[in-house]
Design a protein around this motif. Sequence first.
Motif, PDB file in Angstrom:
ATOM      1  N   TYR B 434       0.826  -1.202   0.000  1.00  0.00           N
ATOM      2  CA  TYR B 434       0.000   0.000   0.000  1.00  0.00           C
ATOM      3  C   TYR B 434       0.860   1.250   0.000  1.00  0.00           C
ATOM      4  O   TYR B 434       0.672   2.166  -0.807  1.00  0.00           O
ATOM      5  N   ALA B 435       1.845   1.301   0.898  1.00  0.00           N
ATOM      6  CA  ALA B 435       2.650   2.512   1.037  1.00  0.00           C
ATOM      7  C   ALA B 435       3.467   2.774  -0.219  1.00  0.00           C
ATOM      8  O   ALA B 435       3.570   3.914  -0.687  1.00  0.00           O
ATOM      9  N   LYS B 436       4.053   1.737  -0.807  1.00  0.00           N
ATOM     10  CA  LYS B 436       4.836   1.940  -2.023  1.00  0.00           C
ATOM     11  C   LYS B 436       3.941   2.406  -3.153  1.00  0.00           C
ATOM     12  O   LYS B 436       4.313   3.273  -3.941  1.00  0.00           O
ATOM     13  N   SER B 437       2.746   1.835  -3.221  1.00  0.00           N
ATOM     14  CA  SER B 437       1.799   2.249  -4.252  1.00  0.00           C
ATOM     15  C   SER B 437       1.406   3.709  -4.058  1.00  0.00           C
ATOM     16  O   SER B 437       1.336   4.483  -5.013  1.00  0.00           O
ATOM     17  N   GLU B 438       1.182   4.122  -2.811  1.00  0.00           N
ATOM     18  CA  GLU B 438       0.877   5.524  -2.503  1.00  0.00           C
ATOM     19  C   GLU B 438       2.015   6.432  -2.925  1.00  0.00           C
ATOM     20  O   GLU B 438       1.798   7.489  -3.521  1.00  0.00           O
ATOM     21  N   LEU B 439       3.235   6.036  -2.607  1.00  0.00           N
ATOM     22  CA  LEU B 439       4.389   6.861  -2.938  1.00  0.00           C
ATOM     23  C   LEU B 439       4.518   7.017  -4.443  1.00  0.00           C
ATOM     24  O   LEU B 439       4.821   8.102  -4.944  1.00  0.00           O
ATOM     25  N   ARG B 440       4.269   5.902  -5.162  1.00  0.00           N
ATOM     26  CA  ARG B 440       4.338   5.990  -6.626  1.00  0.00           C
ATOM     27  C   ARG B 440       3.304   6.979  -7.126  1.00  0.00           C
ATOM     28  O   ARG B 440       3.576   7.827  -7.967  1.00  0.00           O
ATOM     29  N   GLY B 441       2.067   6.859  -6.552  1.00  0.00           N
ATOM     30  CA  GLY B 441       1.001   7.759  -6.955  1.00  0.00           C
ATOM     31  C   GLY B 441       1.343   9.204  -6.619  1.00  0.00           C
ATOM     32  O   GLY B 441       1.156  10.114  -7.424  1.00  0.00           O
ATOM     33  N   GLN B 442       1.887   9.415  -5.425  1.00  0.00           N
ATOM     34  CA  GLN B 442       2.270  10.770  -5.027  1.00  0.00           C
ATOM     35  C   GLN B 442       3.365  11.296  -5.935  1.00  0.00           C
ATOM     36  O   GLN B 442       3.375  12.464  -6.319  1.00  0.00           O
ATOM     37  N   GLY B 443       4.301  10.411  -6.279  1.00  0.00           N
ATOM     38  CA  GLY B 443       5.380  10.817  -7.177  1.00  0.00           C
ATOM     39  C   GLY B 443       4.824  11.245  -8.515  1.00  0.00           C
ATOM     40  O   GLY B 443       5.224  12.265  -9.083  1.00  0.00           O
ATOM     41  N   MET B 444       3.841  10.463  -9.011  1.00  0.00           N
ATOM     42  CA  MET B 444       3.248  10.813 -10.312  1.00  0.00           C
ATOM     43  C   MET B 444       2.494  12.123 -10.210  1.00  0.00           C
ATOM     44  O   MET B 444       2.580  12.974 -11.107  1.00  0.00           O
ATOM     45  N   ALA B 445       1.755  12.297  -9.092  1.00  0.00           N
ATOM     46  CA  ALA B 445       0.998  13.536  -8.930  1.00  0.00           C
ATOM     47  C   ALA B 445       1.943  14.730  -8.875  1.00  0.00           C
ATOM     48  O   ALA B 445       1.680  15.775  -9.470  1.00  0.00           O
ATOM     49  N   LYS B 446       3.047  14.545  -8.176  1.00  0.00           N
ATOM     50  CA  LYS B 446       4.025  15.644  -8.081  1.00  0.00           C
ATOM     51  C   LYS B 446       4.583  15.979  -9.448  1.00  0.00           C
ATOM     52  O   LYS B 446       4.728  17.147  -9.808  1.00  0.00           O
ATOM     53  N   ARG B 447       4.909  14.925 -10.221  1.00  0.00           N
ATOM     54  CA  ARG B 447       5.475  15.181 -11.550  1.00  0.00           C
ATOM     55  C   ARG B 447       4.464  15.899 -12.408  1.00  0.00           C
ATOM     56  O   ARG B 447       4.792  16.808 -13.164  1.00  0.00           O
ATOM     57  N   LYS B 448       3.193  15.474 -12.293  1.00  0.00           N
ATOM     58  CA  LYS B 448       2.161  16.130 -13.092  1.00  0.00           C
ATOM     59  C   LYS B 448       2.025  17.579 -12.679  1.00  0.00           C
ATOM     60  O   LYS B 448       1.881  18.474 -13.506  1.00  0.00           O
ATOM     61  N   ALA B 449       2.069  17.830 -11.363  1.00  0.00           N
ATOM     62  CA  ALA B 449       1.963  19.206 -10.884  1.00  0.00           C
ATOM     63  C   ALA B 449       3.137  20.037 -11.416  1.00  0.00           C
ATOM     64  O   ALA B 449       2.967  21.176 -11.838  1.00  0.00           O
TER      65      ALA B 449
END
Lengths: 181, 506, 331
Positions: B434-449
Amino acid sequence: MLITVFIFALITLGAGLVLGYVSQRYKVEGDPVADRIEALLPQTQCGQCDYAGCRPYAEAIASGNADINRCVPGGESTIQDLAELLDREPIPLDEELGEEKPPVVAVIIEELCIGCTKCIQACPVDAILGTAKHMHTVIAEECTGCELCLPPCPVDCIELVGIPESIDNWHWPRPERRLAS
Amino acid sequence: MKHPMQAGLALPGHRSISTELPVARAPVPAELIIPVAQHIGTPATPVVASGDHVKRGQLIAAAQGFVSANIHAPIDASVKAIEYRPVPHPSGLNGMCIVLEPDAGAEWPSPVPKAMDREIISACAPMDIKKKIRDAGIVGLGGATFPTSVKIKNGIDHHIDTLIINGCECEPWITCDEMLFRERPQHVIGGSCLIQQAIKADKRVLAIEEEESEAIDLLRDAIVDCGDPIHLEVLPTRYPTGSEKQLIQIVTDKEVPTHGLPADIGVAVYNAGTAAAVYRAVMFDEPLISRFVTVSGPGIKQPRVLEVLLGTPVKDLIEFCGGKTEDANGLIMGGAMMGLGLSTDEVPVTKGMNSILLTTPAMMQDTQGELPCIRCGACAEVCPSQLAPQQLLALIRAEDLEQAQRWNLEDCIECGCCNAVCPSHIPLSSYYRYAKSELRGQGMAKRKAQQSKQRYEFRNERLERAKREREEKMRKKKEALQAANKAKARAAMKEEAEAAEKEQDA
Amino acid sequence: MIDTVHSPLGTPTATVATTMRRVLLALSPGIIIYTAFFGWGLLIQLMLASATALALEAIMLKIRKRPVIPHLTDYSALVTAWLLAICLPPLLPWWMTVLAVGFAIVIAKHLYGGLGSNPFNPAMVGYAVLLVSFPREMTQWLPQENGYQLPGFADSLSIIFQGSVTTHLDGLSTATPLDHFKHSLDAAPELTGLLAGKHWEWISLAWLAGGLWLAFKGTLDWRIPLSLLLTVALFSIGLMLGTDNPAWQNPLFHLLSGGTMLAAFFIATDPVTASTTRLGRWIYAAGIGLLAMIIRLWGGYPDGFAFAVLLMNLAAPIIDYLTIPRAYGHK
């Protein structure tokens, strides 16, 4: 007695000089706090916070003019991040500005589009492709869901759709505690 | 530093129940469902349309970009549809699939001849080998499904001194590589030769666990028959020896740097099944259209290993193996430690599916239930990545993912050793997933931002520039107008002066 | 019908209850020897403390809306109760024991979040509260002279529950060997046994035996007792070489007196309150050993392990933070 006063005055003067020197020598240009605040904002540039973009809002928070609960697209998670950065208590989103919604993207209903380019001019991240008298379309990957393109459209042909869950954006859910009963 | 042989677990293998019978070929099903995303990287794009007829081995979806893989028709068939169907993914969501209807009476040709010709192998050029692997759509068959041609290219670009063929099937219940060794050892050895040729590795090692004793004997015989200099490394049976990073540490005593690749330290690891597929692709131009799958678990009546056409629905395999037992309740893709649950047996066999486990409630019986973590550290003692799972759990529960990263969450290989020793029966690895998946998602969101910000700034700049250019134009126009007026005025004055002069003269 | 279940599959064989029960088992030899030397007092205290602990735990679980049976049957409350009872003087008035258990279970354990969330060792909190509040009663230990008649079962009961004696006994309160050597400089042969303090040496050896068994079984982390005992031993040897005090000339004395062995194997090893990283545990246990010796020598109390443990409990989070283990692939 006089000696004491003299010594303390000397210490104070010394401390003042050191602090003055250090504050000049290690001065940081720009406003690092505003930069860090801006890094936490979702960069939607929608203006729902009543500021002209994410950077002005960040600067307003840094200078104490704005509270941390004004970002609608960022929602609770952004408020939490800001609260942690600035060492404050997180507060709920300002209700007057809007409600927290799941992320959306804009979609142009092509049958209704008249090619007026008003939405293209409104989009803060240039996510709409098109030109005068030609079909307009939203580049879904670049759309931030800021909703700024909806008001200018004279034929009301832009819709907001939720981003559907697919294998690409699926996350593992948070595990639940199965406490014995 | 903890050696993986000190960490990890000695687990009951549950191997013999599925290795008693020889590998059988699963019958051709009524429908072959072929997802276009069966590999890491960009999904392939279909190159056929509904109604087309395709022949066995024909390309039906083409790789897109560098990290991608081709997909081929496993048998003569007609394209029934290209639509969303259930695919083997833990989310239970559908994916885009090419659905084929095999021709009536379509045959599944007999396996390729077994002899390995060393001369032909040594005549192959590295770039040819890489091209054939790419064309054949081969991906890592150990479950990772990374496109093999990309890995070969990476191997070509780095100096590789050790090539390891991973035959350590350490996860309980999974036996498909063991059966591959027993039935087609020459394919594995031949494939390893080709890979070594392509990446120019100095040494070649075949690693296998000592539990697979029959396979080891047959392999040794095959190695002698081929006269091949491959080194057979028999390792003590321990989980997770077959994990790439841990295997490299055991065989070469080196560690893959975090966020790095084995090629960075001069090592390359390929699964034994992948090596066999490479052999078939290079020697016989056969694309990847079938694989060995273990069907096992307490919930299946006749566990065994099958050779399956890609796209065969799992329910057909279950039926072929005698069907489910009375108490079978769950379906797992993979093994008992890292397997992922499937919500339906309509999903097809894909390139990465090495095993299907049918579970029973007895496997999950827990009289204690989950208790709070008592920080005993048993999990840290067995972690092959030398992490502190107890601390990661506390941080993830507090949603402090940043600190969890500091405690090296991203090095977790999700092996599940920690779960097996926890006295409080906490499902630890599900928290890390779960946590790694969240981090990946957060990383993608950050890159998109970040990207949105760049576009915003560029737009502002563009508008500014347009404004400036307009102003510049206006200014120039004004100046030109002024200059013209001045010139006119001067000309007028000159005329007047001349006229006045003329008058004076006259 | 398919129930979607992801890995982990299967249930671990280890349970919290088996761990805790092993600890209780390992304490038993010491308890038996203690009873042989000092009478029924300890057994009565054990029963009193156990009953109080279980009752309070059940009440607190109910108040906190947690499942009662699973938590009661994990034996963790019993371990706290037994450790506390062992540390207390055997004839302590019953209400003091109840107070100590109350502090340990209600305040130190449940008000901080229950099993796994308490930052301080509950047994040591209970002990420390009593020690500071009732220093006189907490230092009344039974005499160890030969020929001394220990109180019988009935007498012990009456002393504990009524605070009086039915038969005449003299000298109910004496110091332990540790206490004696702290305040006087003579060698006191009547308090010296074969290796160290009389009677207490055998009790300590029994704790050592139980603890070693736990270490071999893997129930506790061997780094903690090893580090703690090494620290105490080194300190002792330093004392032996550095001073002329006859009391400190036996390096085994500190290892086999007072709470050293009990702390090393049963108290410092409490996983919830100890440091959790491997290197951190070495530092944590060494810190306990060091602080306890300092308190023994220069502090106000004869034995320092309770306070040493509590102080190092405070330090455990930062020790963890500074000793993040090196993961695979990192330098």
